[in-house]
Write a protein that holds these residues in place. Structure first.
Motif, PDB file in Angstrom:
ATOM      1  N   ASP A 155       0.721  -0.998  -0.064  1.00 14.51           N
ATOM      2  CA  ASP A 155       0.038   0.297   0.434  1.00 14.51           C
ATOM      3  C   ASP A 155       1.339   0.981  -0.127  1.00 14.51           C
ATOM      4  O   ASP A 155       0.329   2.095  -0.258  1.00 14.51           O
ATOM      5  N   THR A 156       2.313   1.237   0.864  1.00 13.90           N
ATOM      6  CA  THR A 156       3.392   2.161   0.485  1.00 13.90           C
ATOM      7  C   THR A 156       3.830   2.228  -0.318  1.00 13.90           C
ATOM      8  O   THR A 156       4.591   3.163  -1.187  1.00 13.90           O
ATOM      9  N   MET A 157       3.116   1.334  -2.389  1.00 15.84           N
ATOM     10  CA  MET A 157       3.884   1.433  -2.918  1.00 15.84           C
ATOM     11  C   MET A 157       5.281   0.775  -3.201  1.00 15.84           C
ATOM     12  O   MET A 157       6.008   1.447  -4.095  1.00 15.84           O
ATOM     13  N   ARG A 158       5.480   0.111  -1.945  1.00  8.36           N
ATOM     14  CA  ARG A 158       7.216  -0.250  -1.706  1.00  8.36           C
ATOM     15  C   ARG A 158       6.872  -1.732  -2.758  1.00  8.36           C
ATOM     16  O   ARG A 158       5.785  -2.541  -2.547  1.00  8.36           O
ATOM     17  N   ILE A 159       7.824  -1.630  -3.704  1.00  5.23           N
ATOM     18  CA  ILE A 159       7.591  -3.184  -4.725  1.00  5.23           C
ATOM     19  C   ILE A 159       9.003  -4.457  -4.271  1.00  5.23           C
ATOM     20  O   ILE A 159      10.320  -4.178  -3.561  1.00  5.23           O
ATOM     21  N   PHE A 160       8.409  -5.461  -4.196  1.00  6.26           N
ATOM     22  CA  PHE A 160       8.712  -6.754  -3.254  1.00  6.26           C
ATOM     23  C   PHE A 160       9.009  -7.603  -4.477  1.00  6.26           C
ATOM     24  O   PHE A 160       8.303  -8.598  -4.772  1.00  6.26           O
ATOM     25  N   TYR A 161      10.761  -8.372  -4.694  1.00  5.95           N
ATOM     26  CA  TYR A 161      10.649  -9.077  -5.642  1.00  5.95           C
ATOM     27  C   TYR A 161      10.618 -10.733  -4.967  1.00  5.95           C
ATOM     28  O   TYR A 161      11.086 -10.428  -3.438  1.00  5.95           O
ATOM     29  N   THR A 162       9.662 -11.217  -4.832  1.00  2.08           N
ATOM     30  CA  THR A 162      10.498 -12.588  -4.216  1.00  2.08           C
ATOM     31  C   THR A 162      10.523 -13.878  -4.978  1.00  2.08           C
ATOM     32  O   THR A 162      10.513 -15.165  -4.385  1.00  2.08           O
ATOM     33  N   GLY A 163      11.268 -13.511  -5.938  1.00  2.00           N
ATOM     34  CA  GLY A 163      11.913 -15.272  -7.530  1.00  2.00           C
ATOM     35  C   GLY A 163      12.861 -15.139  -7.249  1.00  2.00           C
ATOM     36  O   GLY A 163      13.908 -14.801  -6.137  1.00  2.00           O
ATOM     37  N   ASN A 164      13.855 -15.882  -7.612  1.00  2.00           N
ATOM     38  CA  ASN A 164      15.176 -16.154  -7.801  1.00  2.00           C
ATOM     39  C   ASN A 164      15.741 -16.297  -9.526  1.00  2.00           C
ATOM     40  O   ASN A 164      14.935 -16.504  -9.885  1.00  2.00           O
ATOM     41  N   PHE A 165      16.935 -16.657  -9.419  1.00  3.45           N
ATOM     42  CA  PHE A 165      17.371 -16.722 -10.697  1.00  3.45           C
ATOM     43  C   PHE A 165      16.935 -18.073 -11.067  1.00  3.45           C
ATOM     44  O   PHE A 165      16.347 -18.245 -11.899  1.00  3.45           O
ATOM     45  N   PHE A 166      16.482 -18.876 -10.436  1.00  4.26           N
ATOM     46  CA  PHE A 166      16.414 -20.727 -11.265  1.00  4.26           C
ATOM     47  C   PHE A 166      15.119 -20.234 -11.202  1.00  4.26           C
ATOM     48  O   PHE A 166      14.788 -21.649 -12.268  1.00  4.26           O
ATOM     49  N   GLN A 167      14.502 -19.565 -10.973  1.00  2.00           N
ATOM     50  CA  GLN A 167      13.147 -19.655 -10.593  1.00  2.00           C
ATOM     51  C   GLN A 167      12.661 -19.000 -12.501  1.00  2.00           C
ATOM     52  O   GLN A 167      11.395 -19.248 -13.006  1.00  2.00           O
ATOM     53  N   LEU A 168      13.687 -18.232 -13.205  1.00  2.00           N
ATOM     54  CA  LEU A 168      12.911 -18.059 -14.143  1.00  2.00           C
ATOM     55  C   LEU A 168      13.529 -19.062 -15.555  1.00  2.00           C
ATOM     56  O   LEU A 168      13.429 -18.481 -16.769  1.00  2.00           O
ATOM     57  N   LEU A 169      14.189 -20.418 -15.401  1.00  2.08           N
ATOM     58  CA  LEU A 169      14.207 -20.920 -16.001  1.00  2.08           C
ATOM     59  C   LEU A 169      12.764 -21.812 -16.460  1.00  2.08           C
ATOM     60  O   LEU A 169      13.665 -23.183 -16.291  1.00  2.08           O
ATOM     61  N   MET A 170      12.246 -21.273 -16.681  1.00  5.33           N
ATOM     62  CA  MET A 170      11.245 -22.236 -16.550  1.00  5.33           C
ATOM     63  C   MET A 170      11.038 -22.573 -18.365  1.00  5.33           C
ATOM     64  O   MET A 170      11.391 -21.944 -19.461  1.00  5.33           O
ATOM     65  N   PRO A 171       9.939 -23.888 -18.776  1.00  7.10           N
ATOM     66  CA  PRO A 171      10.481 -24.080 -20.169  1.00  7.10           C
ATOM     67  C   PRO A 171       9.881 -23.128 -21.460  1.00  7.10           C
ATOM     68  O   PRO A 171      10.458 -22.893 -22.016  1.00  7.10           O
ATOM     69  N   PHE A 172       8.899 -22.788 -20.690  1.00 12.09           N
ATOM     70  CA  PHE A 172       8.500 -21.637 -21.901  1.00 12.09           C
ATOM     71  C   PHE A 172       8.932 -20.881 -22.344  1.00 12.09           C
ATOM     72  O   PHE A 172       9.718 -19.568 -22.914  1.00 12.09           O
ATOM     73  N   ALA A 173       9.955 -19.680 -20.770  1.00 13.70           N
ATOM     74  CA  ALA A 173      11.320 -19.253 -20.836  1.00 13.70           C
ATOM     75  C   ALA A 173      12.548 -19.788 -21.861  1.00 13.70           C
ATOM     76  O   ALA A 173      12.581 -18.635 -22.310  1.00 13.70           O
TER      77      ALA A 173
END
Length: 381
Positions: A155-173
């Motif tokens: 609600d305060t417009m703070r951004i939180f990224y909750t992933g990691n590098f290996f989560q980027l390696l999905m089959p479609f990606a």
């Protein structure tokens, strides 16, 4: 606001288009250099042949990086929330790209310092990494944009990224990454065919034919996959002139949602058609030895493939896979009205200068590169 001659909605659309132009410019201009680098160990076998390829792109590759710098700068200034999420959430992936790109200037400068085959071969593979790895990871990044990134905004417009590098390696990606590699390899091959001769050009022609066919097939597979994949759709009313607030909308996941724009705006189908046709025409032109048609066709193919991604996700820049309402769109992730206008004035002045200078450099550096021309140039790599 009344003193600004363009309304907020128009400026937002203009900057969306300009960002697309910059990214496509890098994909075509920088992609040709990355493609030649990725082909260096395969299209050229001897030291002399590899020197030909190095001098094919050596005089211009640094200038072509301007498109990447301008693209990053445009994201930073015109779309700050997008910059905050992408450059922090994908930090490790971007560091890998940066380290790979660093190998290019180092490789160009250090390769010729020692006349040792092992030394030069090592730097040749470094230049291969500098071309292959950025193309792969940038394509994987585009695939993850279509899948959605794991972040949310409070609600305060703070951004939180909750992933990691290996989560980027999905089959479609990974499929998107292979499409990216395929298109730049094909583009690099057509450049080699167009500006070299003999056995180097023949090897590149063969590689370009096969890579063009594979790229077209993978791109078509990606389109079919997208039709059955969930896409993000804004279901609330959008005010294109409202101040930025990513949490002011509602977003739903819909099967085939990324294809909705093609029904709403039928003209958009031209992008995937151009992407597929460009690669297939390049293959045909390489077979018929129409070298400059092949180069123009791969340029058009890259334009179509990159445009397809941008048009498919419009108006999104980066959807959120964890809290869909936090996804960033064109209408809620831009800078202020005044900022966009001032940037546009600067761009109108300086972008034509950059394009004109680039055209002049390529005119000066035109011509076929051969072992004979290297002997006449004391500054050759």
């Amino acid at each position: 606001m009344s003193t600004i001659p363009l309304d907020y909605e128009t400026l937002r659309l203009i900057w969306w288009l300009l960002l697309g132009v910059l990214l496509i410019g890098f994909a075509i201009m920088g992609g040709r250099d990355m493609g030649v680098g990725a082909l260096l160990p395969f299209a050229a076998k001897t030291d002399e042949e590899r020197r030909v390829l190095l001098n094919l792109i050596g005089p211009t590759w640094e200038g072509n990086q301007v498109w990447l710098i301008l693209g990053g700068g445009a994201i930073f200034a015109a779309f700050p929330p997008l910059y905050a999420v992408s450059f922090s959430g994908f930090y490790l992936a971007m560091m890998v790209i940066l380290l790979a790109l660093i190998l290019r200037p180092v490789g160009f400068k250090f390769r010729g310092k020692i006349e040792d085959p092992r030394w030069r071969n090592t730097w040749d593979w470094g230049l291969f990494i500098g071309g292959f790895v950025p193309a792969l990871i940038m394509g994987v990044a585009v695939g993850n944009v279509l899948l959605g990134a794991p972040f949310h905004i409070d609600d305060t417009m703070r951004i939180f990224y909750t992933g990691n590098f290996f989560q980027l390696l999905m089959p479609f990606a990974l499929l998107a990454g292979l499409v990216s590699v395929g298109m730049i390899v094909t583009h690099g091959a057509t450049l080699i065919v167009g500006r070299t001769e003999g056995v180097i050009a023949e090897r590149a022609r063969t590689i370009g034919i096969w890579s063009g066919l594979v790229t077209a097939a993978l791109f078509a597979l990606g389109g079919v996959w997208l039709a059955f994949m969930n896409g993000y759709v804004v279901t609330s009313v959008i005010d294109p002139n409202a101040p930025i607030n990513p949490l002011s909308k509602t977003v739903e996941l819909v099967q085939g949602g990324w294809l909705r724009n093609y029904g709403t705006y039928p003209w958009m189908i031209a992008a995937p058609v151009l992407g597929l046709a460009g690669m297939l025409v390049a293959v045909l032109a390489l077979n018929l030895r129409m070298k400059w048609l092949a180069y123009l066709a791969t340029s058009g193919g890259i334009f179509g493939i990159v445009s397809t991604a941008g048009l498919s996700i419009f108006p999104f820049f980066l959807p959120s896979s964890t809290v869909p309402n936090s996804g960033l769109t064109l209408w809620d992730a831009s800078s202020s009205h005044m900022t966009l206008f001032i940037m546009l004035v600067v761009t109108v002045i300086f972008l034509p200068i950059i394009i004109g200078y680039t055209a002049w450099v390529f005119r000066v550096m035109r011509g076929t590169v051969t072992p004979q021309t290297l002997g006449k140039n004391p500054n050759a790599y």
